[in-house]
Scaffold this motif. Structure first.
Motif, PDB file in Angstrom:
ATOM      1  N   ASP A 130       0.839  -1.210   0.000  1.00 42.62           N
ATOM      2  CA  ASP A 130       0.000   0.000   0.000  1.00 42.62           C
ATOM      3  C   ASP A 130       0.870   1.255   0.000  1.00 42.62           C
ATOM      4  O   ASP A 130       0.549   2.241  -0.685  1.00 42.62           O
ATOM      5  N   ASN A 131       1.957   1.235   0.747  1.00 40.88           N
ATOM      6  CA  ASN A 131       2.847   2.395   0.790  1.00 40.88           C
ATOM      7  C   ASN A 131       3.566   2.605  -0.545  1.00 40.88           C
ATOM      8  O   ASN A 131       3.719   3.745  -0.998  1.00 40.88           O
ATOM      9  N   ILE A 132       3.991   1.522  -1.179  1.00 42.93           N
ATOM     10  CA  ILE A 132       4.627   1.633  -2.491  1.00 42.93           C
ATOM     11  C   ILE A 132       3.639   2.235  -3.489  1.00 42.93           C
ATOM     12  O   ILE A 132       3.994   3.144  -4.255  1.00 42.93           O
ATOM     13  N   ALA A 133       2.405   1.745  -3.485  1.00 44.14           N
ATOM     14  CA  ALA A 133       1.386   2.270  -4.399  1.00 44.14           C
ATOM     15  C   ALA A 133       1.153   3.762  -4.153  1.00 44.14           C
ATOM     16  O   ALA A 133       1.031   4.548  -5.111  1.00 44.14           O
ATOM     17  N   SER A 134       1.117   4.177  -2.888  1.00 45.92           N
ATOM     18  CA  SER A 134       0.914   5.594  -2.562  1.00 45.92           C
ATOM     19  C   SER A 134       2.054   6.462  -3.085  1.00 45.92           C
ATOM     20  O   SER A 134       1.817   7.571  -3.580  1.00 45.92           O
ATOM     21  N   LEU A 135       3.267   5.953  -3.001  1.00 48.42           N
ATOM     22  CA  LEU A 135       4.412   6.715  -3.511  1.00 48.42           C
ATOM     23  C   LEU A 135       4.349   6.846  -5.035  1.00 48.42           C
ATOM     24  O   LEU A 135       4.556   7.938  -5.575  1.00 48.42           O
ATOM     25  N   ILE A 136       4.045   5.747  -5.716  1.00 48.90           N
ATOM     26  CA  ILE A 136       3.935   5.816  -7.183  1.00 48.90           C
ATOM     27  C   ILE A 136       2.858   6.826  -7.564  1.00 48.90           C
ATOM     28  O   ILE A 136       3.065   7.671  -8.454  1.00 48.90           O
ATOM     29  N   ASP A 137       1.703   6.761  -6.899  1.00 50.90           N
ATOM     30  CA  ASP A 137       0.610   7.699  -7.198  1.00 50.90           C
ATOM     31  C   ASP A 137       1.054   9.142  -7.003  1.00 50.90           C
ATOM     32  O   ASP A 137       0.792  10.007  -7.847  1.00 50.90           O
TER      33      ASP A 137
ATOM     34  N   TRP B 180       4.073  10.388  -7.068  1.00 51.93           N
ATOM     35  CA  TRP B 180       5.061  10.774  -8.090  1.00 51.93           C
ATOM     36  C   TRP B 180       4.384  11.059  -9.415  1.00 51.93           C
ATOM     37  O   TRP B 180       4.685  12.037 -10.091  1.00 51.93           O
ATOM     38  N   GLN B 181       3.436  10.217  -9.784  1.00 46.19           N
ATOM     39  CA  GLN B 181       2.758  10.419 -11.061  1.00 46.19           C
ATOM     40  C   GLN B 181       1.845  11.650 -11.026  1.00 46.19           C
ATOM     41  O   GLN B 181       1.779  12.390 -12.004  1.00 46.19           O
ATOM     42  N   GLU B 182       1.191  11.883  -9.896  1.00 46.92           N
ATOM     43  CA  GLU B 182       0.316  13.050  -9.779  1.00 46.92           C
ATOM     44  C   GLU B 182       1.089  14.360  -9.855  1.00 46.92           C
ATOM     45  O   GLU B 182       0.558  15.379 -10.287  1.00 46.92           O
ATOM     46  N   THR B 183       2.356  14.337  -9.417  1.00 49.19           N
ATOM     47  CA  THR B 183       3.157  15.564  -9.417  1.00 49.19           C
ATOM     48  C   THR B 183       4.125  15.636 -10.600  1.00 49.19           C
ATOM     49  O   THR B 183       4.932  16.566 -10.685  1.00 49.19           O
ATOM     50  N   GLY B 184       4.038  14.664 -11.506  1.00 46.63           N
ATOM     51  CA  GLY B 184       4.861  14.681 -12.708  1.00 46.63           C
ATOM     52  C   GLY B 184       6.331  14.372 -12.478  1.00 46.63           C
ATOM     53  O   GLY B 184       7.183  14.685 -13.318  1.00 46.63           O
ATOM     54  N   ARG B 185       6.639  13.746 -11.347  1.00 51.08           N
ATOM     55  CA  ARG B 185       8.031  13.380 -11.070  1.00 51.08           C
ATOM     56  C   ARG B 185       8.360  12.048 -11.770  1.00 51.08           C
ATOM     57  O   ARG B 185       7.478  11.232 -11.999  1.00 51.08           O
ATOM     58  N   PRO B 186       9.645  11.809 -12.057  1.00 53.12           N
ATOM     59  CA  PRO B 186      10.033  10.582 -12.766  1.00 53.12           C
ATOM     60  C   PRO B 186       9.998   9.338 -11.881  1.00 53.12           C
ATOM     61  O   PRO B 186      10.354   9.394 -10.702  1.00 53.12           O
ATOM     62  N   VAL B 187       9.567   8.230 -12.488  1.00 53.20           N
ATOM     63  CA  VAL B 187       9.498   6.945 -11.794  1.00 53.20           C
ATOM     64  C   VAL B 187      10.333   5.922 -12.564  1.00 53.20           C
ATOM     65  O   VAL B 187      10.216   5.811 -13.785  1.00 53.20           O
ATOM     66  N   VAL B 188      11.164   5.195 -11.827  1.00 52.94           N
ATOM     67  CA  VAL B 188      11.967   4.114 -12.396  1.00 52.94           C
ATOM     68  C   VAL B 188      11.412   2.797 -11.869  1.00 52.94           C
ATOM     69  O   VAL B 188      11.376   2.581 -10.656  1.00 52.94           O
ATOM     70  N   PHE B 189      10.961   1.944 -12.778  1.00 49.13           N
ATOM     71  CA  PHE B 189      10.463   0.625 -12.400  1.00 49.13           C
ATOM     72  C   PHE B 189      11.568  -0.384 -12.669  1.00 49.13           C
ATOM     73  O   PHE B 189      11.999  -0.562 -13.815  1.00 49.13           O
ATOM     74  N   VAL B 190      12.034  -1.030 -11.607  1.00 39.05           N
ATOM     75  CA  VAL B 190      13.151  -1.968 -11.702  1.00 39.05           C
ATOM     76  C   VAL B 190      12.615  -3.398 -11.607  1.00 39.05           C
ATOM     77  O   VAL B 190      11.824  -3.709 -10.717  1.00 39.05           O
TER      78      VAL B 190
ATOM     79  N   LYS C 221       3.926  -6.936  -9.832  1.00 42.05           N
ATOM     80  CA  LYS C 221       2.647  -7.139  -9.165  1.00 42.05           C
ATOM     81  C   LYS C 221       1.599  -6.284  -9.875  1.00 42.05           C
ATOM     82  O   LYS C 221       1.909  -5.245 -10.444  1.00 42.05           O
ATOM     83  N   GLU C 222       0.352  -6.717  -9.802  1.00 47.33           N
ATOM     84  CA  GLU C 222      -0.727  -6.071 -10.563  1.00 47.33           C
ATOM     85  C   GLU C 222      -0.833  -4.577 -10.287  1.00 47.33           C
ATOM     86  O   GLU C 222      -1.018  -3.777 -11.206  1.00 47.33           O
ATOM     87  N   TYR C 223      -0.743  -4.172  -9.020  1.00 51.17           N
ATOM     88  CA  TYR C 223      -0.916  -2.747  -8.715  1.00 51.17           C
ATOM     89  C   TYR C 223       0.196  -1.896  -9.319  1.00 51.17           C
ATOM     90  O   TYR C 223      -0.016  -0.723  -9.634  1.00 51.17           O
ATOM     91  N   VAL C 224       1.377  -2.468  -9.492  1.00 50.18           N
ATOM     92  CA  VAL C 224       2.471  -1.746 -10.151  1.00 50.18           C
ATOM     93  C   VAL C 224       2.222  -1.710 -11.662  1.00 50.18           C
ATOM     94  O   VAL C 224       2.331  -0.661 -12.297  1.00 50.18           O
ATOM     95  N   GLU C 225       1.878  -2.853 -12.218  1.00 48.65           N
ATOM     96  CA  GLU C 225       1.636  -2.923 -13.674  1.00 48.65           C
ATOM     97  C   GLU C 225       0.546  -1.944 -14.099  1.00 48.65           C
ATOM     98  O   GLU C 225       0.657  -1.300 -15.142  1.00 48.65           O
ATOM     99  N   ARG C 226      -0.510  -1.806 -13.277  1.00 49.96           N
ATOM    100  CA  ARG C 226      -1.601  -0.869 -13.590  1.00 49.96           C
ATOM    101  C   ARG C 226      -1.118   0.578 -13.624  1.00 49.96           C
ATOM    102  O   ARG C 226      -1.702   1.420 -14.300  1.00 49.96           O
TER     103      ARG C 226
END
Length: 194
Positions: A34-41, A43-53, A74-79
């Motif tokens: 849940d915390n990882i998903a919140s961070l991705i959200d 970052w994406q909401e603020t237009g910051r770059p995300v690196v998926f490893v 995992k599905e929540y990351v892939e989405r």
């Protein structure tokens, strides 16, 4: 704490294979996903770059081996992948550090003028810690969102066994106390992202 407008979120190895507890053993921190998903959200909401490893294990028995379902995110990351909010990088690796993957993470960050990275993912004391240490060695300001990581019980030499929570805490102490990274909570990071 300040999180730069162009700080990169490095999401390490959040793959289906880590759900196979028969292979890995007991894990800690059930709230990490849940915390990882919140961070991705955030970052994406603020237009910051995300690196998926993604870890492509060379061990033919590993649930993270290429060609096996466990290698997939995992599905929540892939989405969340492929959103056009900010820059995004897919990086694959066969070792612990995301800085030794393909494409070259250091080159990508430097080309974008990024000097701060926030690290989250799996496993706290393995690929998260190694990526954070190497980032610190390369001169990046590294922040580790501790509760957006988890790990598993582990046996080492001399029959020593350590529980996942103990390993995670030891990793956090080494990173923070050793000056490799600033170890904080997800809420602290989200508060700084605004």
């Amino acid at each position: 704490m300040e999180i730069a407008e162009n700080a990169a979120l490095v999401v390490v190895d959040v793959q289906k294979g880590f759900e196979e507890l028969g292979f890995w053993g007991q894990r800690n921190n059930p709230g990490a996903d849940d915390n990882i998903a919140s961070l991705i959200d955030a970052w994406q909401e603020t237009g910051r770059p995300v690196v998926f490893v993604r870890h492509d294990s060379s061990n033919p028995r590993s649930p993270l081996r290429p060609g096996y379902e466990g290698n997939e995110f995992k599905e929540y990351v892939e989405r969340r992948r492929g959103k056009e909010a900010g820059a995004e990088l897919l990086l694959t690796k066969t070792v612990n550090s995301a800085f030794l993957g393909t494409p070259d993470l250091d080159a990508w960050l430097r080309a974008a003028g990024i000097s701060q990275v926030v690290v989250a993912g799996i496993q706290t004391n393995m690929c998260v810690e190694t990526t954070a240490r190497m980032g610190g060695n390369l001169g990046y300001e590294v922040v580790v969102a501790y509760d957006a990581t988890y790990t598993f019980d582990l046996e080492g030499p001399f029959g020593w066994r350590r529980a996942a929570e103990e390993l995670a805490q030891t990793s956090a102490v080494s990173l923070h106390g050793g000056g490799f990274a600033r170890v904080v909570t997800t809420q602290e990071v989200l508060g700084a992202v605004g």
